[in-house]
Design a protein around this motif. Structure first.
Motif, PDB file in Angstrom:
ATOM      1  N   ARG A 210      -8.053  -5.946   3.221  1.00 12.10           N
ATOM      2  CA  ARG A 210      -6.866  -6.361   2.469  1.00 12.10           C
ATOM      3  C   ARG A 210      -6.511  -7.821   2.744  1.00 12.10           C
ATOM      4  NH1 ARG A 210      -1.304  -3.217   1.250  1.00 12.10           N
ATOM      5  NH2 ARG A 210      -0.527  -4.829  -0.112  1.00 12.10           N
ATOM      6  N   ASN A 211      -6.734  -8.287   3.971  1.00  7.42           N
ATOM      7  CA  ASN A 211      -6.461  -9.692   4.289  1.00  7.42           C
ATOM      8  C   ASN A 211      -7.267 -10.626   3.397  1.00  7.42           C
ATOM      9  OD1 ASN A 211      -4.744  -8.945   6.328  1.00  7.42           O
ATOM     10  ND2 ASN A 211      -6.240  -9.269   7.959  1.00  7.42           N
ATOM     11  N   LEU A 212      -8.531 -10.292   3.189  1.00  4.93           N
ATOM     12  CA  LEU A 212      -9.404 -11.116   2.358  1.00  4.93           C
ATOM     13  C   LEU A 212      -8.919 -11.116   0.911  1.00  4.93           C
ATOM     14  CD1 LEU A 212     -12.026 -12.749   1.922  1.00  4.93           C
ATOM     15  CD2 LEU A 212     -13.177 -10.556   1.557  1.00  4.93           C
ATOM     16  N   VAL A 213      -8.588  -9.955   0.400  1.00  4.17           N
ATOM     17  CA  VAL A 213      -8.129  -9.836  -0.983  1.00  4.17           C
ATOM     18  C   VAL A 213      -6.823 -10.605  -1.180  1.00  4.17           C
ATOM     19  CG1 VAL A 213      -7.346  -8.212  -2.753  1.00  4.17           C
ATOM     20  CG2 VAL A 213      -9.297  -7.628  -1.308  1.00  4.17           C
ATOM     21  N   ASP A 214      -5.891 -10.438  -0.252  1.00  2.28           N
ATOM     22  CA  ASP A 214      -4.597 -11.112  -0.364  1.00  2.28           C
ATOM     23  C   ASP A 214      -4.746 -12.631  -0.294  1.00  2.28           C
ATOM     24  OD1 ASP A 214      -3.501  -8.610  -0.492  1.00  2.28           O
ATOM     25  OD2 ASP A 214      -2.516  -8.687   1.461  1.00  2.28           O
ATOM     26  N   ALA A 215      -5.558 -13.110   0.656  1.00  2.56           N
ATOM     27  CA  ALA A 215      -5.749 -14.553   0.806  1.00  2.56           C
ATOM     28  C   ALA A 215      -6.447 -15.149  -0.415  1.00  2.56           C
ATOM     29  CB  ALA A 215      -6.555 -14.845   2.069  1.00  2.56           C
TER      30      ALA A 215
ATOM     31  N   TRP B 154      -2.066  -7.051  -9.043  1.00  2.00           N
ATOM     32  CA  TRP B 154      -2.367  -5.615  -9.089  1.00  2.00           C
ATOM     33  C   TRP B 154      -3.877  -5.403  -9.269  1.00  2.00           C
ATOM     34  CZ3 TRP B 154      -4.318  -2.312 -12.871  1.00  2.00           C
ATOM     35  CH2 TRP B 154      -4.198  -0.951 -12.585  1.00  2.00           C
ATOM     36  N   LEU B 155      -4.490  -6.175 -10.174  1.00  2.00           N
ATOM     37  CA  LEU B 155      -5.936  -6.044 -10.392  1.00  2.00           C
ATOM     38  C   LEU B 155      -6.729  -6.400  -9.135  1.00  2.00           C
ATOM     39  CD1 LEU B 155      -6.355  -7.488 -13.989  1.00  2.00           C
ATOM     40  CD2 LEU B 155      -6.724  -5.126 -13.262  1.00  2.00           C
ATOM     41  N   PHE B 156      -6.319  -7.449  -8.441  1.00  2.00           N
ATOM     42  CA  PHE B 156      -6.988  -7.822  -7.193  1.00  2.00           C
ATOM     43  C   PHE B 156      -6.880  -6.693  -6.176  1.00  2.00           C
ATOM     44  CE2 PHE B 156      -7.655 -11.995  -8.681  1.00  2.00           C
ATOM     45  CZ  PHE B 156      -8.382 -12.707  -7.738  1.00  2.00           C
ATOM     46  N   GLN B 157      -5.703  -6.103  -6.059  1.00  2.00           N
ATOM     47  CA  GLN B 157      -5.509  -5.026  -5.087  1.00  2.00           C
ATOM     48  C   GLN B 157      -6.393  -3.821  -5.426  1.00  2.00           C
ATOM     49  OE1 GLN B 157      -3.658  -5.314  -2.206  1.00  2.00           O
ATOM     50  NE2 GLN B 157      -3.608  -7.421  -2.927  1.00  2.00           N
ATOM     51  N   LYS B 158      -6.417  -3.438  -6.695  1.00  2.00           N
ATOM     52  CA  LYS B 158      -7.232  -2.283  -7.106  1.00  2.00           C
ATOM     53  C   LYS B 158      -8.720  -2.573  -6.933  1.00  2.00           C
ATOM     54  CE  LYS B 158      -3.945   0.377  -7.903  1.00  2.00           C
ATOM     55  NZ  LYS B 158      -3.712   1.468  -6.961  1.00  2.00           N
TER      56      LYS B 158
END
Length: 90
Positions: free
Chosen positions: A28-33, A15-19
């Motif tokens: 979003r691809n970079l954050v998710d990976a 959740w923190l990474f997404q925010k």
């Protein structure tokens, strides 16, 4: 209880990474990976510590898979939900 704590930590970090990604306007691809890679490393280290503490390798593999997959599944679920609710042009 320790497994549940690790899963809650993983979901919270997801959740923190997404925010943070939204706030910094990162793809979003970079954050998710990035999250998935870091969480995989954390899950492997967690499993290695469990084996060093005397737990069986098979048990640690099963628990490690659970600890890794629950938060990463949250990424996939969030991505699916975002695509499903995206407004269409036309």
């Amino acid at each position: 209880m320790h497994t549940l704590t690790a899963i809650v930590v993983g979901v919270s970090l997801m959740w923190l990474f997404q925010k943070a990604g939204q706030r910094l306007r990162l793809r979003r691809n970079l954050v998710d990976a990035t999250f998935a890679a870091l969480w995989l490393i954390a899950s492997v280290v967690h499993g290695l510590l469990g084996v060093a503490a005397g737990f069986g390798v098979g048990m640690e593999l099963a628990i490690g898979a659970l600890i890794f997959l629950v938060p990463v599944s949250g990424l996939a679920l969030g991505r699916w939900q975002a695509k499903r609710t995206r407004p269409t042009l036309g």
